[in-house]
Scaffold this active site. Structure first.
Site, PDB file in Angstrom:
ATOM      1  N   ARG A 167     -11.027   1.130  10.583  1.00  0.00           N
ATOM      2  CA  ARG A 167      -9.944   0.788   9.663  1.00  0.00           C
ATOM      3  C   ARG A 167     -10.527   0.690   8.255  1.00  0.00           C
ATOM      4  NH1 ARG A 167      -5.073  -2.075  10.315  1.00  0.00           N
ATOM      5  NH2 ARG A 167      -4.361  -3.179   8.459  1.00  0.00           N
TER       6      ARG A 167
ATOM      7  N   ARG B 119     -10.639   0.322   4.439  1.00  0.00           N
ATOM      8  CA  ARG B 119      -9.794  -0.259   3.405  1.00  0.00           C
ATOM      9  C   ARG B 119     -10.614  -0.459   2.130  1.00  0.00           C
ATOM     10  NH1 ARG B 119      -6.461   1.165   6.377  1.00  0.00           N
ATOM     11  NH2 ARG B 119      -4.595   0.099   7.154  1.00  0.00           N
TER      12      ARG B 119
ATOM     13  N   GLU C  20      -7.042  -6.258  -1.461  1.00  0.00           N
ATOM     14  CA  GLU C  20      -7.259  -5.234  -0.424  1.00  0.00           C
ATOM     15  C   GLU C  20      -6.146  -4.209  -0.478  1.00  0.00           C
ATOM     16  OE1 GLU C  20      -6.495  -4.300   4.129  1.00  0.00           O
ATOM     17  OE2 GLU C  20      -5.212  -5.050   2.520  1.00  0.00           O
TER      18      GLU C  20
ATOM     19  N   CYS D  79       0.803  -1.222   0.000  1.00  0.00           N
ATOM     20  CA  CYS D  79       0.000   0.000   0.000  1.00  0.00           C
ATOM     21  C   CYS D  79       0.835   1.271   0.000  1.00  0.00           C
ATOM     22  CB  CYS D  79      -0.904   0.013   1.236  1.00  0.00           C
ATOM     23  SG  CYS D  79       0.004   0.058   2.812  1.00  0.00           S
TER      24      CYS D  79
END
Length: 441
Positions: free
Chosen positions: A162, A164, A118, A78
């Protein structure tokens, strides 16, 4: 829906970390035929938990070793999209190109039927990044989510905020044509997931305590200095009658023992960016600061002047000026709850940006740096850090998952992991778009 996919399917676990995808897909009947990971410490944890799985190492060099599979899963790096990085996206010449490695793998494996990936929420911030992903996967004959699917554990009853991005894909000939008709998986098609990710509910006070275990390791106890600092800042709240400053408190901007002339002519440490966007540290007077920074400093100064009599005594009593910088910054994010007057209903973090205190509904995002959340343990009547097992609970890791003994390592690994329950739920949804005989295609 679990019965529909309980019969075995095969998957590859790419950029595997310590095995969040593996736990989720194997619980749904999947068999992992290969995994890739380059971090040596993560590989040790992965092998301890999934000894039967072959790990091929660097996927950019070894992807041709992958056997046939039904599902390609992974949380590709990421950094190119994260706020913590330079956000170069696909222009990043190292990590940014790893998406194209996935494209090469899919070209070489036409038998792949499903994709589940993800990444950080920032991936979706730039439409050009999302368009690259959408275009590449459509060209490979996949229907994918038309818009970024942004999900957080909070939407599944898990007390961790969180957000995502999840990228879902189903091969065109595997889909049920009555459910997916025009080249995309639409948000409305996902039912319960429709429009999720937009709410950051501030209710559910106390929910964070639900992940705590009855016992905790001694390593979770706070140091003497941490206790002293937190007690000093709680005293600060009392003596200023919980008045809101309007900005986070930063002691260096109080101008302690300085006249107004001395304060406004003083040079303060300041971070700015050069022509290439790289952060550099310098010094500047308040008048030379950006407007937002000047506002921040003056708010601190005004707050100090209003409470100067009690704050001067407080600073001397606790020797606050000599503390490390991160202990001299304080942010009380419980302003809307007037009944919170101590730490028993809060979550605390010692961050590089200072001490942050918030209401005990959701934990902040677990990250790959060690700023472990602190919470009041009602069972043991103690303020402490959450344990590795409790951090694993926040990521929905199975109770029998074997964690490494090094605390710093496991917090970092869990911060890099995917939430197991979200992957389970999302993949169930994805398989619901497939024809009944999809294993035969």
């Amino acid at each position: 829906m679990k019965k529909a996919i309980r019969n075995s399917f095969t998957f590859v676990d790419l950029f595997a970390g310590i095995g969040g995808f593996h736990q989720a897909l194997s619980s749904l009947g999947g068999i992992c035929v290969s995994a890739s990971e380059i971090n040596k410490e993560a590989i040790i944890v992965y092998k301890n938990n999934f000894p039967e799985t072959t790990i091929i190492g660097d996927i950019t060099k070894n992807w041709e070793e992958l056997p046939k599979f039904d599902v390609l899963a992974g949380g590709f790096p990421c950094q190119p999209f994260s706020k913590a990085g330079n956000q170069q996206g696909f222009e990043d010449e190292t990590s940014g190109n790893l998406f194209y490695t996935l494209v090469d793998i899919l070209k070489a494996h036409p038998e792949c039927k499903f994709i589940i990936l993800e990444n950080v929420k920032n991936l979706a911030d730039k439409s050009e990044n999302w368009e690259v992903i959408r275009t590449e996967l459509k060209q490979l004959n996949f229907y994918i989510t038309e818009d970024p699917l942004i999900l957080s554990p909070t939407q599944f009853g898990i007390p961790q905020l969180r957000e995502r991005v999840y990228i879902l894909g189903i091969r065109k000939d595997v889909r049920d044509g009555e459910k997916l008709k025009n080249g995309f998986i639409h948000m409305a098609d996902l039912g319960d997931f429709n429009n999720l990710g937009k709410s950051k509910n501030t209710c559910n006070r106390g929910l964070a305590h639900s992940i705590l275990e009855m016992n905790y390791p001694k390593e979770c106890e706070l140091s003497i200095q941490e206790h002293k600092v937190l007690n000093a800042w709680l005293e600060f709240k009392y003596i200023t009658k919980f008045e809101k400053a309007g900005v986070p408190i930063w002691l260096d901007f109080f101008g302690y023992n300085l006249t107004d002339d001395e304060f406004y002519n003083k040079s303060f440490h300041h971070t700015t960016k050069d022509q290439n966007g790289k952060q550099i540290k310098t010094t500047a007077k308040i008048s030379e600061m950006p407007k937002w920074k000047k506002h921040f400093i003056e708010k601190n100064r005004d707050f100090y002047i209003r409470h100067k009599d009690v704050l001067d005594i407080w600073v001397e009593k606790h020797d606050m000026i000599s503390l490390p910088l991160i202990y001299k910054k304080f942010e009380w994010n419980c302003g809307e709850y007037d009944d919170i007057i101590d730490y028993s209903q809060t979550i605390i973090q010692f961050r590089q940006s200072g001490i942050r205190v918030k209401v005990d509904n959701y934990f902040p995002t677990l990250v790959a740096i060690n700023n472990t959340p602190i919470i009041f343990d009602n069972n043991n009547k103690v303020l402490r850090k959450i344990s590795p097992r409790e951090a694993a609970n926040l990521q929905s890791f199975k109770k029998d998952f074997i964690l490494p003994s090094n605390f710093s390592t496991i917090y970092k690994q869990l911060g890099n992991a995917v939430n197991v329950q979200i992957v389970e739920r999302v993949f169930e949804k994805l398989c619901g778009f497939a024809v009944l005989n999809w294993r035969e295609l």
